[in-house]
Design a protein around this motif. Structure first.
Motif, mmCIF file in Angstrom:
data_model
loop_
_atom_site.group_PDB
_atom_site.id
_atom_site.type_symbol
_atom_site.label_atom_id
_atom_site.label_comp_id
_atom_site.label_asym_id
_atom_site.label_seq_id
_atom_site.Cartn_x
_atom_site.Cartn_y
_atom_site.Cartn_z
ATOM 1 N N PRO A 239 -0.307 44.078 39.779
ATOM 2 C CA PRO A 239 -0.221 45.139 38.783
ATOM 3 C C PRO A 239 -1.470 45.221 37.902
ATOM 4 O O PRO A 239 -2.230 44.258 37.797
ATOM 5 N N ASP A 240 -1.646 46.371 37.288
ATOM 6 C CA ASP A 240 -2.767 46.609 36.370
ATOM 7 C C ASP A 240 -4.126 46.377 37.011
ATOM 8 O O ASP A 240 -5.068 45.919 36.365
ATOM 9 N N GLY A 241 -4.227 46.643 38.307
ATOM 10 C CA GLY A 241 -5.508 46.523 38.995
ATOM 11 C C GLY A 241 -5.920 45.113 39.341
ATOM 12 O O GLY A 241 -7.060 44.865 39.729
ATOM 13 N N LYS B 88 7.215 43.247 39.049
ATOM 14 C CA LYS B 88 6.870 43.499 40.454
ATOM 15 C C LYS B 88 5.986 42.350 40.945
ATOM 16 O O LYS B 88 5.055 41.940 40.255
ATOM 17 N N PRO B 89 6.257 41.832 42.143
ATOM 18 C CA PRO B 89 5.476 40.706 42.652
ATOM 19 C C PRO B 89 4.076 41.110 43.106
ATOM 20 O O PRO B 89 3.805 42.281 43.368
ATOM 21 N N ILE B 90 3.241 40.130 43.199
ATOM 22 C CA ILE B 90 1.897 40.297 43.749
ATOM 23 C C ILE B 90 2.019 40.387 45.268
ATOM 24 O O ILE B 90 2.808 39.669 45.880
ATOM 25 N N GLU B 91 1.244 41.255 45.878
ATOM 26 C CA GLU B 91 1.176 41.339 47.338
ATOM 27 C C GLU B 91 0.043 40.427 47.818
ATOM 28 O O GLU B 91 -0.992 40.313 47.147
ATOM 29 N N ALA B 92 0.227 39.790 48.957
ATOM 30 C CA ALA B 92 -0.784 38.893 49.517
ATOM 31 C C ALA B 92 -0.952 39.163 51.005
ATOM 32 O O ALA B 92 0.030 39.353 51.719
#
Length: 58
Positions: free
Chosen positions: A24-26, A8-12
């Motif tokens: 992910p993972d906080g 899953k990609p990082i949101e920015a």
């Protein structure tokens, strides 16, 4: 590497002159616009290299 890669990609988002990343993972970080642009280039280059070497899982 002990963990499986995330798929899953990082949101920015941009907020008050910073780029905020949520992953992910906080994972949560803030970057200056310049550091965010440079990081994006590094990630792009690494992703291309991983695809070429057959290491990509996404």
């Amino acid at each position: 590497m002990a963990k499986n890669p995330h798929d899953k990609p990082i949101e920015a988002v941009a907020e008050e002159g910073e780029v905020l990343l949520d992953g992910p993972d906080g994972m949560a970080e803030s970057f200056t616009p310049n550091a965010a642009k440079r990081s994006a280039k590094h990630i792009e280059q690494a992703a291309k290299q991983a695809e070429q070497t057959g290491k990509s899982c996404g």
